[in-house]
Design an enzyme around this catalytic site. Structure first.
Site, short mmCIF file in Angstrom:
data_model
loop_
_atom_site.label_atom_id
_atom_site.label_comp_id
_atom_site.label_asym_id
_atom_site.label_seq_id
_atom_site.Cartn_x
_atom_site.Cartn_y
_atom_site.Cartn_z
N TYR A 98 19.05 14.71 40.25
CA TYR A 98 18.05 15.65 40.80
C TYR A 98 18.70 16.98 41.18
CZ TYR A 98 14.21 12.41 40.53
OH TYR A 98 13.21 11.58 40.04
N GLU A 140 11.58 5.55 42.89
CA GLU A 140 12.50 4.99 41.89
C GLU A 140 13.46 3.98 42.54
OE1 GLU A 140 13.91 8.64 40.00
OE2 GLU A 140 11.81 9.12 39.60
N SER A 209 5.52 -1.14 24.58
CA SER A 209 4.83 -2.08 25.47
C SER A 209 5.19 -3.51 25.09
CB SER A 209 3.31 -1.92 25.34
OG SER A 209 2.96 -0.57 25.55
N GLY A 276 -2.70 1.06 20.13
CA GLY A 276 -3.06 0.89 21.55
C GLY A 276 -3.37 -0.56 21.90
C1 LIG Z 1 4.49 3.87 27.91
C2 LIG Z 1 4.60 3.91 26.40
C3 LIG Z 1 4.37 2.77 25.67
C4 LIG Z 1 4.45 2.82 24.27
N1 LIG Z 1 4.20 1.67 23.56
C5 LIG Z 1 4.28 1.70 22.21
C6 LIG Z 1 4.06 0.51 21.43
O1 LIG Z 1 3.81 -0.56 21.99
N2 LIG Z 1 4.15 0.60 20.08
C7 LIG Z 1 4.43 1.79 19.45
O2 LIG Z 1 4.51 1.80 18.20
N3 LIG Z 1 4.65 2.92 20.16
C8 LIG Z 1 4.61 2.89 21.51
N4 LIG Z 1 4.87 4.05 22.21
C9 LIG Z 1 5.27 5.27 21.48
C10 LIG Z 1 6.78 5.21 21.20
O3 LIG Z 1 7.50 5.27 22.41
C11 LIG Z 1 7.27 6.39 20.34
O4 LIG Z 1 6.80 7.59 20.88
C12 LIG Z 1 6.81 6.24 18.89
O5 LIG Z 1 7.36 5.07 18.33
C13 LIG Z 1 7.25 7.47 18.06
O6 LIG Z 1 8.63 7.61 18.16
P1 LIG Z 1 9.45 8.21 16.92
O7 LIG Z 1 10.85 8.35 17.35
O8 LIG Z 1 9.19 7.44 15.68
O9 LIG Z 1 8.79 9.63 16.73
P2 LIG Z 1 9.45 11.02 17.15
O10 LIG Z 1 10.62 11.31 16.29
O11 LIG Z 1 9.64 11.01 18.61
O12 LIG Z 1 8.30 12.01 16.74
C14 LIG Z 1 7.13 12.10 17.53
C15 LIG Z 1 6.24 13.20 16.94
O13 LIG Z 1 6.95 14.43 17.00
C16 LIG Z 1 6.90 15.06 15.75
N5 LIG Z 1 8.14 15.82 15.55
C17 LIG Z 1 9.40 15.33 15.50
N6 LIG Z 1 10.29 16.33 15.25
C18 LIG Z 1 9.56 17.46 15.13
C19 LIG Z 1 9.88 18.80 14.88
N7 LIG Z 1 11.14 19.19 14.72
N8 LIG Z 1 8.87 19.70 14.82
C20 LIG Z 1 7.58 19.32 15.00
N9 LIG Z 1 7.21 18.04 15.27
C21 LIG Z 1 8.19 17.14 15.31
C22 LIG Z 1 6.77 13.95 14.73
O14 LIG Z 1 6.17 14.40 13.52
C23 LIG Z 1 5.88 12.98 15.46
O15 LIG Z 1 4.53 13.31 15.27
C24 LIG Z 1 4.78 4.02 23.61
C25 LIG Z 1 5.05 5.18 24.36
C26 LIG Z 1 4.96 5.12 25.75
C27 LIG Z 1 5.28 6.36 26.54
C1 HEM Z 2 11.28 16.84 40.82
C2 HEM Z 2 11.94 16.60 39.71
C3 HEM Z 2 11.31 16.04 38.44
C4 HEM Z 2 10.03 16.14 37.98
C5 HEM Z 2 8.86 16.87 38.61
C6 HEM Z 2 9.96 15.42 36.72
C7 HEM Z 2 8.82 15.29 35.95
C8 HEM Z 2 8.73 14.52 34.81
C9 HEM Z 2 7.53 14.28 34.06
C10 HEM Z 2 6.16 14.87 34.38
C11 HEM Z 2 7.83 13.46 33.04
C12 HEM Z 2 6.85 12.90 31.98
C13 HEM Z 2 6.28 11.59 32.46
C14 HEM Z 2 5.33 10.97 31.44
O1 HEM Z 2 5.80 10.27 30.57
O2 HEM Z 2 4.13 11.19 31.53
C15 HEM Z 2 9.24 13.17 33.13
C16 HEM Z 2 9.94 12.41 32.22
C17 HEM Z 2 11.31 12.42 32.16
N1 HEM Z 2 12.18 12.91 33.12
FE1 HEM Z 2 11.70 13.85 34.80
N2 HEM Z 2 11.20 14.91 36.45
C18 HEM Z 2 12.04 15.26 37.47
C19 HEM Z 2 13.37 14.93 37.57
C20 HEM Z 2 14.12 14.40 36.56
C21 HEM Z 2 15.55 14.21 36.61
C22 HEM Z 2 16.44 14.49 37.79
C23 HEM Z 2 15.90 13.71 35.40
C24 HEM Z 2 17.31 13.38 34.96
C25 HEM Z 2 17.92 14.07 34.03
C26 HEM Z 2 14.69 13.55 34.60
C27 HEM Z 2 14.64 13.05 33.32
C28 HEM Z 2 13.46 12.71 32.67
C29 HEM Z 2 13.43 12.09 31.36
C30 HEM Z 2 14.63 11.70 30.53
C31 HEM Z 2 12.07 11.89 31.05
C32 HEM Z 2 11.50 11.31 29.77
C33 HEM Z 2 11.37 12.47 28.82
C34 HEM Z 2 10.75 12.15 27.49
O3 HEM Z 2 10.43 10.99 27.23
O4 HEM Z 2 10.59 13.09 26.71
N3 HEM Z 2 13.64 13.98 35.35
N4 HEM Z 2 9.77 13.82 34.22
#
Ligand SMILES: Cc1cc2nc3c(=O)[nH]c(=O)nc-3n(C[C@H](O)[C@H](O)[C@H](O)COP(=O)(O)OP(=O)(O)OC[C@H]3O[C@@H](n4cnc5c(N)ncnc54)[C@H](O)[C@@H]3O)c2cc1C
Ligand code: HEM
Length: 414
Positions: A98, A140, A209, A276
């Site tokens: 943080y 956390e 999930s 979903g």
């Molecule tokens: C709480 C939660 C639960 C989930 N549960 C599931 C589940 O049960 N099953 C499941 O299949 N998924 C689930 N997901 C989604 C999963 O985590 C991933 O986000 C998903 O598999 C896509 O990841 P990826 O690495 O293949 O895509 P990514 O590489 O992360 O790409 C994501 C999107 O970004 C775009 N992108 C990537 N690079 C670029 C670029 N350079 N410019 C523009 N666009 C770009 C891609 O075209 C794509 O549309 C869940 C997500 C969350 C947050």
């Molecule tokens: C007050 C401080 C912070 C705020 C307000 C904040 C806010 C958020 C929010 C809004 C998300 C997205 C949650 C979602 O999935 O909907 C997130 C994800 C995340 N945060 Fe933070 N965060 C904070 C601090 C931190 C710190 C200290 C770290 C450590 C480096 C961190 C690392 C991450 C990472 C790695 C994710 C997931 C990103 C992704 O999946 O793309 N955050 N945070």
């Protein structure tokens, strides 16, 4: 609670900060990753960075939190904080980080707003940051402690025991523990973060999930390939589907997630679309394992029966629950062999009888969830009885903080 000294400063500067918050978030991440490139190894999701969804989620969350501090100081945005804390815990975020985020965020604020950031303004926003940071750090800490882990021990190796092709686009992984340590049980609806090594040498984290109740030995999740169309294909989903096989090891976090089944004894309605279905499958599996008597209604929308992932498991679980009902909607027409009511087209809640006083769980693409939620609110379901899981940074949350009054359609009309 903001101090009396900071409140008027935040009130006065909130509009300008809110107007520039996305630019601040964008500069913040560029600066953060410049100074700490290691954060792309196993911590930050570079797909979300490329899509800019994480920048928007961070910006939205800070704006929502700051405006709640001045407008409704007696009411913290709990749902927002809890969603973030669970995501952080699933990534093993430690309290020390943080300070790193603080320093880079304040660098970006000054970089974007320049001389408008007087010492008084900086001090007031510093207070907002630490109020939010400590709210998250405390949650956390509680989450780690409830799971019996620390930030650096949320991870554990599992071995792929089975890899099942569910549909042309969805693969289920059944993984087995690799040591004798106790497997922490998940709550129904929770997810794990999977860290996958990529060809350029960094590990990329993604959430999946859990689709079955724990049995102390195995966990199960299902992955849908993300096809990019005119954008790049999804990185991790395709790596998992194409390159990870039986006998391989996967590093996974302990289970976290705030959208979990409420065991208050009220009827439950699941409404899902496409992939979903996964958290619903997990919750149904938990209900079946517990011999639940709750009346459960499953509503699911998909392209057709062949695209409906986990259909055999989900419907077997549903049938084992007394008083349950299932409805599916297929875009390609009302044909199928499954023992459920089949409808053609998009999910239409007016075609089903919804139980009184039910709790609702939604998961699917955002427009789908917005449409279903609007229809439920229209049908006088209180918004507190509707939970939803977003498969990505939650960009909807900021909008929902100004809850529509039950009985009105809100901003997200179908
Ligand atoms: C709480 C939660 C639960 C989930 N549960 C599931 C589940 O049960 N099953 C499941 O299949 N998924 C689930 N997901 C989604 C999963 O985590 C991933 O986000 C998903 O598999 C896509 O990841 P990826 O690495 O293949 O895509 P990514 O590489 O992360 O790409 C994501 C999107 O970004 C775009 N992108 C990537 N690079 C670029 C670029 N350079 N410019 C523009 N666009 C770009 C891609 O075209 C794509 O549309 C869940 C997500 C969350 C947050
Ligand atoms: C007050 C401080 C912070 C705020 C307000 C904040 C806010 C958020 C929010 C809004 C998300 C997205 C949650 C979602 O999935 O909907 C997130 C994800 C995340 N945060 Fe933070 N965060 C904070 C601090 C931190 C710190 C200290 C770290 C450590 C480096 C961190 C690392 C991450 C990472 C790695 C994710 C997931 C990103 C992704 O999946 O793309 N955050 N945070």
């Amino acid at each position: 609670m903001l101090s009396d000294r900071s409140r008027p400063v935040i009130e006065a500067t909130l509009p300008v900060v809110a107007d520039h918050i996305e630019e601040i978030a964008s500069r913040f991440y560029t600066h953060l990753f410049g100074a700490h490139p290691e954060l792309f190894d196993g911590v930050f999701n570079r797909g979300n960075q490329a899509e800019r969804s994480q920048q928007m989620a961070l910006a939205g969350s800070v704006a929502v939190f700051a405006s709640a501090l001045v407008k409704t100081p007696e009411q913290v945005p709990e749902h927002l904080l809890s969603r973030i804390a669970h995501k952080h815990a699933s990534l093993g975020i430690a309290p020390e980080l943080y300070d790193v985020v603080h320093d880079n965020l304040f660098w970006a604020i000054v970089d974007v707003l320049g001389s408008a950031v007087t010492p008084e303004v900086a001090a007031a926003w510093d207070e907002v940051y630490w109020l939010m940071a400590y709210a998250l750090i405390n949650q956390e800490r509680g989450l780690y402690s409830a799971r019996g882990v620390a930030p650096d021990t949320v991870w554990r190796d599992w071995e792929v025991a089975e890899k099942i092709d569910e549909t042309p686009d969805v693969v289920t992984f059944r993984v087995r523990r690799t040591d004798q340590r106790l497997v922490r049980t998940s709550l129904p609806g929770q997810y794990v973060t999977v860290q996958v090594p990529t060809p350029d040498g960094v590990r990329q984290p993604r959430q999946y999930s859990l689709t079955r109740a724990d049995d102390g030995e195995y966990r199960q999740f299902s992955v849908k390939r993300v096809r990019g169309g005119d954008k790049p294909d999804g990185e991790v989903s395709n790596l998992l589907c194409d390159t990870v096989g039986v006998g391989d090891r996967l590093t996974m976090s302990a289970p976290f997630g705030d959208v979990v089944l409420d065991d208050s004894g009220r009827p439950v309605v699941f409404a899902s679309a496409g992939i979903g279905i996964t958290p619903m499958a997990g919750m149904l599996s938990h209900l079946t394992a517990a011999g639940s008597q709750l009346p459960v209604t499953l509503l699911h929308a998909d392209v057709d029966e062949q695209s409906f992932a986990l259909r055999e498991q989900v419907l077997a679980d549903l049938r084992s629950l007394p008083g349950s009902a299932g409805h599916v909607w297929y875009e390609n027409g009302a044909t199928g062999t499954l023992p459920v009511e089949v409808h053609a087209g998009q999910m239409d809640l007016s075609q089903v009888r919804l139980p009184d006083d039910a709790t609702y769980y939604l998961c699917g693409p955002l427009p789908f969830m917005q449409a279903v939620r609007s229809a439920l609110i229209e049908a006088n379901v209180p918004s507190r009885d509707i939970q939803y899981e977003v498969f990505g940074p939650d960009l909807w949350q900021a909008d929902l903080v100004t809850e529509p009054t039950p009985g009105t359609s809100g901003r997200h009309a179908a």
